[in-house]
Design a protein around this motif. Structure first.
Motif: not given
Lengths: 203, 191
Positions: A28, A179, A182, A186, A190, A193, B24-25, B164-166, B169-170, B173-174, B176-177
């Motif tokens: 958050c 926006a 996020f 995000g 990525g 990872l 968000i959690c 793969e890496p997204l 969560a990745g 979030l996108i 959500a964007s």
């Protein structure tokens, strides 16, 4: 008890167990205040202050807290330090405090802090807890710094309020809007990872 | 009119998740299935409305008259924690089916920053009693709307081909964007 060396105890917070990028904790504030580098930095430092001092106190009195009420006790300890941080910011940096609004008091429900008390400080010595808190704080501050740098440079063409992009640059307003927060986080997750996978496969 | 404006703005324009980044959690954690998203949304709406009432009462009847403003953070978090516990016990006694539906989500709500954020925003904006209730209810419904939409999209995402890496969560979030972008379209509704 932990078998890690002191150095590893510190560095795990920076990457392997980075609170935001790897554990997905404290999202958050990470999203909310990173439109400007100065706000991200202030938030990071305020959170670090609370985390470090709560960890010290919890690890000192861990034997005195009955396990049934430990969560409530941690929350009271955390809330005390959050109040200190909130008052400090309001007194010395009123502009930043106004910008951050309810997000400074909200440090109290930041899962990074409660998580470290429950997972680490309540089981380890004062010294180790301090190192752990320092590592986690640095990881958190660095992540906020990276994210807010990306967002401020792309979103308004400035860094810490100074113009850094030339006149050719049209600010991507979206990056400082919700926006953009996020989107940036995000993609950052990525990338993190991806790097992790790359380094793992090399070993 | 004022109340209607607060209500609509809490649901659509200043959505708790997509505008204030609060909660968000659970928004990421409990949005894999629509069913659980609905339960979580209802539990949050329920607790939010009660929290708005209780935190308003504490702030205006105890803290402000006695000049104890600096105890706001400590008292709000304690009240929320015990409130959630009480609500849980009450529901278990009164309505076992409702408890079955909300049960496991209620304890999670204690550490949900949306609830604490609501209490703080009500205090910060110096809302009156009616405004606080409407704001609490609206914010809860806004959260429910966002988490259900998110769950619906994620159920579809399971079939999509994501780098793969997204994954996880990745991509959430996108998504959500893009949702936040869509919700920005509502800004014109409130002047």
């Amino acid at each position: 008890m932990s078998t890690r060396s002191i150095g590893q105890e510190f560095t795990k917070g920076l990457w392997n167990e980075n609170p935001v990028l790897r554990q997905l904790l404290g999202l958050c504030p990470t999203l909310a205040v990173t439109g400007w580098v100065i706000n991200g930095l202030a938030m990071g430092l305020a959170t670090s202050f609370v985390l470090i001092f709560s960890s010290i106190v919890v690890s000192i009195i861990k034997k005195l807290i009955p396990s049934q009420v430990r969560i409530a006790s941690y929350i009271v300890i955390i809330a005390t330090f959050v109040t200190v941080a909130d008052r400090f910011l309001a007194a010395y940096f009123p502009d930043i405090s106004k910008d951050l609004g309810p997000y400074v008091p909200l440090i109290v429900v930041n899962c990074i802090i409660l998580g470290r008390q429950e997972a680490f400080s309540s089981k380890n010595s004062v010294g180790r807890s301090l190192i752990d808190a320092l590592g986690m704080s640095s990881g958190f501050v660095l992540t906020l710094l990276v994210l807010s740098s990306i967002r401020e440079i792309l979103g308004s063409g400035t860094y810490l309020g100074h113009q850094v992009m030339g006149s050719w640059f049209t600010p991507w307003i979206i990056m400082i809007l919700p926006a953009g927060a996020f989107l940036a986080l995000g993609i950052l997750l990525g990338i993190a990872l991806h790097i992790e996978k790359k380094t793992k496969s090399r070993i | 009119m004022e109340l209607v404006a607060i209500f609509i703005s809490a649901i659509l324009v200043n959505n708790f998740v997509l505008y204030y980044f609060l909660g968000i959690c659970p928004f990421l954690g409990v949005s894999k299935k629509i069913d659980s998203a609905i339960s979580m949304g209802l539990a949050v709406t329920f607790v939010m409305t009660i929290t708005a009432v209780v935190s308003w009462a504490i702030n205006n009847w105890i803290l402000i008259p006695h000049g104890l403003d600096y105890l706001k953070i400590v008292s709000f978090i304690l009240v929320i924690a015990s409130l959630v516990q009480l609500v849980e016990m009450f529901i278990r006694k009164v309505s076992p089916p409702l408890y079955q539906a909300l049960g496991i989500y209620l304890p999670l709500i204690t550490t949900n920053c949306a609830i604490m954020g609501l209490a703080l925003l009500v205090a910060l904006r110096e809302y009156g009693f009616a405004e606080a209730v409407v704001f609490g209810l609206g914010s809860g419904l806004g959260f429910t709307l966002a988490i259900i939409l998110m769950a619906a999209i994620r159920e579809q995402l399971d079939l999509a081909d994501i780098p793969e890496p997204l994954k996880g969560a990745g991509i959430s979030l996108i998504v959500a964007s893009i949702m936040a972008l869509a919700f920005m379209g509502f800004i014109g509704m409130i002047k």
